[in-house]
Enzyme design. Structure first.
Site, mmCIF file in Angstrom:
data_model
loop_
_atom_site.group_PDB
_atom_site.id
_atom_site.type_symbol
_atom_site.label_atom_id
_atom_site.label_comp_id
_atom_site.label_asym_id
_atom_site.label_seq_id
_atom_site.Cartn_x
_atom_site.Cartn_y
_atom_site.Cartn_z
ATOM 1 C CE LYS A 56 0.528 -11.574 1.170
ATOM 2 N NZ LYS A 56 0.550 -10.128 1.487
ATOM 3 C CB SER A 92 0.757 -8.281 -1.948
ATOM 4 O OG SER A 92 0.828 -8.281 -0.527
ATOM 5 C CB SER A 137 -0.813 -6.229 1.357
ATOM 6 O OG SER A 137 0.026 -5.971 0.273
HETATM 7 N N1 LIG Z 1 2.620 -5.012 0.549
HETATM 8 C C1 LIG Z 1 1.685 -4.116 0.559
HETATM 9 O O1 LIG Z 1 1.123 -3.824 1.596
HETATM 10 C C2 LIG Z 1 1.232 -3.570 -0.740
HETATM 11 C C3 LIG Z 1 1.889 -2.409 -1.355
HETATM 12 N N2 LIG Z 1 1.146 -2.104 -2.539
HETATM 13 C C4 LIG Z 1 3.306 -2.728 -1.733
HETATM 14 O O2 LIG Z 1 3.503 -3.230 -2.805
HETATM 15 O O3 LIG Z 1 4.222 -2.438 -1.025
#
Ligand SMILES: NC(=O)C[C@H](N)C(=O)O
Length: 480
Positions: A77, A152, A176
């Site tokens: 990533k 993400s 994410s």
């Molecule tokens: N970063 C993550 O694990 C995703 C979560 N939906 C966030 O936007 O914080």
């Protein structure tokens, strides 16, 4: 054609001379090119990957010992630093930035003989649940291009889903890794907090962030975890617990009777799609009939976890992201600024995207003198209560099962205009990050809309072994 079932199988084809690392890398390079429209990769490290593959082939020929991930083609990533390569966190603000050191996870991958083929698109600074927040355009779900891959770590998930690499690394702050794994029909593991060093992972919310692994086989994910986990002098929060031989723990397991908990409120939540609820209820009945203890546990904090998560993570993000000032590195406003403050404002306003700015403002607000106690302190109290609940649950049960996401992969644009709706969809994943326990999403089910969805399994801190063993048995339909 190059075919790949598990890392173990692939490595035996390397050892008996049926294929080579260079052949494997060439195959994946072609696949990445053919699936370019998915936008899963922001950059492909063609030359480096081929050179590393050639080195590994030569190593094999020399008869010297080979690493555990010998020849394994991995993508990472775009929040994980790889020395000499661009890293942008899916953001314009890091424009032109090159990593000056390797993340510990990268260092360990390379030392074990892995080949890093490229960096994956993601939501900007890992903020998002759909990969619609990348400065470099969305990633498409390979199973249905009108649907999001999740976020993400959407690019890392699609890279595995579409067969563009063997395994990939993502990061999971509040789902994410598990959420895109659910949307893409693959395995996504978030180890317990501190299992894998965060050195070289661009910080979003440091008390939540954890590197995670995508794969198609539990054994592959277990092997990668075994390699990249462990103590690290560069990360003071990393766990010093011994690293079990995760991959070996999957071999010759004898069936056992598990004690499984589920949160009653989670399965009755109004946001939960009925097909997902029914699939999990059916699984519960099946497991009970096989002699496992599967019991509901009361959980009255469900409605507090998303607000607590978004208060604490935005607070941490507002601090972590203050380093992006246009001076030290990355995007800088050109010459139309009046003074230093104006320069910061212009650089940050143009460099950050909408979602990141929303979260910096939210985080700054909840930390401000007049509101700190009302929001930040309260959220910390919720976190503490969750930790106590978790301790009690794992005093009586081996794992907790839950949906990974309340709905299957949704269509582009469906939730992007309503940030609250997008946040609420993290209801089942943020729990594991708030309390620091490991969680995995495994692709067990199919929705009538045609896309897959997963089951989430969570275990006590440092108990990834149970998580992996149970997941492997469920996926292979073996008696648990
Ligand atoms: N970063 C993550 O694990 C995703 C979560 N939906 C966030 O936007 O914080």
């Amino acid at each position: 054609m190059f075919s790949f079932h598990s890392i173990k199988d692939y490595q035996s084809t390397l050892l008996n001379g049926q294929t080579t690392c260079v052949e494997a890398v060439s195959y994946y390079l072609q696949q990445i090119e053919a699936q370019k429209h998915l936008n899963a990769f922001l950059e492909v490290f063609t030359e480096d990957a081929l050179a590393q593959a050639a080195r590994l082939d030569a190593l094999q020929l020399s008869g010297k010992p080979l690493g555990k991930l010998h020849g394994v083609v991995v993508s990472i990533k775009d929040v994980i630093c790889y020395k000499g390569h661009t890293v942008s966190a899916g953001s314009k603000i890091l424009e032109g930035f090159t990593s000056v050191y390797n993340a510990t996870a990268v260092e360990k991958l390379l030392a074990a003989g892995a080949i890093i083929i490229g960096r994956n698109n993601c939501d900007e600074f890992a903020m998002g649940s759909s990969n619609e927040n990348s400065a470099f355009g969305p990633v498409l779900n390979a199973l249905d291009n009108e649907r999001v891959p999740g976020g993400s770590s959407g690019g890392s998930a699609v890279a595995v889903q579409a067969g563009l690499c063997m395994i990939s690394l993502g990061s999971d702050t509040g789902g994410s890794v598990r959420q895109p794994a659910d949307f893409c029909g693959i395995i996504g593991l978030k180890p317990g907090y501190g299992r894998i060093s965060r050195y070289g992972l661009i910080a979003y919310a440091s008390s939540f962030d954890q590197i995670g692994i995508f794969g198609t086989q539990v054994s592959d994910v277990a092997l990668a975890l075994e390699v990249i986990a462990g103590a690290d002098d560069f990360d003071s929060t990393v766990s010093h617990q011994p690293i079990p031989a995760f991959s070996e723990s999957l071999q010759n397991t004898s069936p056992k009777k598990y004690r499984i908990a589920y949160f009653k409120e989670a399965l009755e939540h109004p946001s939960l799609d009925t097909e997902i609820a029914n699939a999990i209820k059916t699984l519960i009945t099946q497991l009970q009939s096989e002699g496992h203890t599967v019991e509901p546990v009361a959980f009255d904090l469900l409605d507090y976890i998303v607000p607590a998560y978004y208060i604490l993570t935005t607070a941490e993000a507002s601090s972590n992201l203050s380093r992006f000032d246009g001076i030290k590195y990355g995007y800088a406003a050109k010459d139309d600024f009046a003074n230093l403050t104006d320069f910061y404002k212009k650089s940050r306003s143009a460099g950050f995207g909408k979602e990141v700015k929303r979260r910096i403002m939210l985080g700054t607000f909840v930390l401000s003198a007049g509101y700190y106690d009302a929001y930040f302190t309260k959220a910390q109290q919720v976190r503490r209560m969750l930790q106590e609940t978790t301790k009690q649950v794992f005093g009586n049960y081996d794992v907790i099962i839950a949906p990974t996401v309340p709905s299957p992969a949704f269509k582009f644009g469906e939730k992007s205009n309503d940030p609250i709706e997008m946040f609420l969809a993290d209801i089942y994943t943020v729990f594991a990050n708030l309390v620091g326990i490991p969680g995995i999403s495994i692709p067990l089910f199919k929705h009538s809309s045609g896309v897959p969805f997963g089951l989430q399994v969570m275990a006590a801190q440092d108990n990834e072994v149970t998580l992996l063993q149970l997941s492997d048995s469920l996926l292979q339909n073996k008696p648990l």
